[in-house]
Design an enzyme around this catalytic site. Structure first.
Site, mmCIF file in Angstrom:
data_model
loop_
_atom_site.group_PDB
_atom_site.id
_atom_site.type_symbol
_atom_site.label_atom_id
_atom_site.label_comp_id
_atom_site.label_asym_id
_atom_site.label_seq_id
_atom_site.Cartn_x
_atom_site.Cartn_y
_atom_site.Cartn_z
ATOM 1 N N LYS A 159 0.870 -1.183 0.000
ATOM 2 C CA LYS A 159 0.000 0.000 0.000
ATOM 3 C C LYS A 159 0.906 1.232 0.000
ATOM 4 O O LYS A 159 1.094 1.899 1.019
ATOM 5 C CB LYS A 159 -0.932 -0.055 1.226
HETATM 6 N N1 PMP Z 1 -7.737 -2.288 -3.046
HETATM 7 C C1 PMP Z 1 -7.190 -1.074 -2.964
HETATM 8 C C2 PMP Z 1 -6.433 -0.539 -4.125
HETATM 9 C C3 PMP Z 1 -7.324 -0.303 -1.802
HETATM 10 O O1 PMP Z 1 -6.793 0.907 -1.715
HETATM 11 C C4 PMP Z 1 -8.067 -0.824 -0.726
HETATM 12 C C5 PMP Z 1 -8.253 -0.001 0.524
HETATM 13 N N2 PMP Z 1 -7.210 -0.203 1.422
HETATM 14 C C6 PMP Z 1 -8.616 -2.104 -0.841
HETATM 15 C C7 PMP Z 1 -8.422 -2.811 -2.022
HETATM 16 C C8 PMP Z 1 -9.393 -2.713 0.273
HETATM 17 O O2 PMP Z 1 -8.537 -3.049 1.330
HETATM 18 P P1 PMP Z 1 -9.069 -3.086 2.820
HETATM 19 O O3 PMP Z 1 -10.263 -3.941 2.826
HETATM 20 O O4 PMP Z 1 -7.937 -3.686 3.593
HETATM 21 O O5 PMP Z 1 -9.345 -1.696 3.217
#
Ligand code: PMP
Length: 308
Positions: A159
């Site tokens: 991320k």
């Molecule tokens: N894909 C992307 C590109 C994201 O930015 C997010 C948000 N963090 C998610 C998927 C979903 O991840 P999460 O459920 O851990 O928030």
């Protein structure tokens, strides 16, 4: 989405006033996008605020930092404690929490290694990320003309701040064209995810979602929803998906910490199923809402209370 200030932001192990939480304009992360972050939510429960799956978010932050060779002088335990303290000091009951690791000013250039990494944690009240209407009635999504980043360009499983330029290009195009959200395809042409959400289709009563190796962020909400669905007795298949899987699906939905569980009622101007939120999506959405608020005993280990 407008940002409503709260009182304090945690920076380098101390709380500073919201307006004083600034960095120098020559901070390398601002120029070259080398940073990592998390998006976490805390929810009001009958026992006070609880951060949802805090340990998993902190683990992912440190895994992202390792991919980007960022050595933090704070520990995962300190970040977890800072998240809870930031919710507490701002007297928030339900909020979004943003830990971010960035490179401090002092060095400049494309070699990130000499720059020291710093951490901050902020929290604010945040409503439905995709808006009230799209979240309740379902959102209209479009396949983006922007290709999703691949594992040998920018690592999609981390991320990293800079990689969100890819998401924002897709989001901006979708919004300008009047859609709520974009869906990105990977270099092989398979469906990967939304700009800030993972994606699911429902076909023949089973959930389908692309595997992590298609180049997506292993979402914590994705994992939560897969667990809830399996526990409810639904089959969950992780397999590559093409855009027509969404056209033919009975239901589809996005998952994400900010977005939560959001029905997709249209893809590329074609209705998904009946063109209204589907029953399995609605069931999972409601259960998710109860689980994050600590109302379901079976999943209470995911609720991290501030005084735990
Ligand atoms: N894909 C992307 C590109 C994201 O930015 C997010 C948000 N963090 C998610 C998927 C979903 O991840 P999460 O459920 O851990 O928030």
């Amino acid at each position: 989405m407008p940002l409503t200030p709260t009182r304090k932001i945690w920076m380098d192990r101390e709380f500073v006033d919201w307006d004083a939480a600034t960095v120098h304009v020559l901070t390398p992360t601002l120029h070259y996008g080398w940073g990592v972050y998390e998006g976490i939510r805390a929810y009001a429960t009958s026992r006070g605020p609880a951060v949802f799956r805090l340990g998993d978010h902190v683990d992912r932050l440190f895994r992202s930092a390792a991919v980007y060779l960022m050595n933090l002088d704070v520990t995962p335990e300190e970040i977890a404690a800072a998240v809870k303290a930031t919710v507490a000091v701002n007297e928030l009951d339900s909020c979004y929490v943003r830990p971010l690791v960035y490179l401090a000013a002092g060095e400049i250039g494309l070699n990130p290694l000499p720059s020291p990494a710093r951490a901050m944690v902020a929290a604010w009240r945040w409503g439905r990320y995709l808006g009230e209407e799209a979240s309740e009635r379902g959102c209209r999504a479009v396949i983006s003309g922007w290709q999703h980043i691949g594992p040998n360009s920018i690592p999609p499983t981390a991320k990293g701040t800079g990689q969100y330029v890819n998401s924002s290009l897709a989001k901006a195009s979708a919004c300008k064209a009047g859609y709520d959200e974009a869906i990105l395809l990977n270099p092989q042409g398979n469906v990967v995810q939304g700009t800030g959400e993972n994606i699911f289709a429902v076909s023949d009563g089973a959930l389908i979602t692309p595997p992590v190796h298609e180049g997506l962020l292993a979402g914590i909400t994705r994992d939560t929803v897969m667990t809830l669905a399996r526990d409810l007795g639904y089959e969950v298949r992780e397999r590559p998906m093409v855009r027509t899987d969404l056209y033919y699906a009975a239901e589809a939905f996005f998952t994400g910490t900010a977005a939560e569980v959001v029905p997709i009622v249209e893809v590329d101007d074609r209705p998904v199923g009946a063109g209204t939120p589907g029953p399995i999506t609605a069931e999972l959405r409601e259960l998710y809402g109860d689980v994050v608020r600590g109302r379901v005993d079976r999943y209470k280990h995911w609720n991290d209370y501030l005084d735990d």
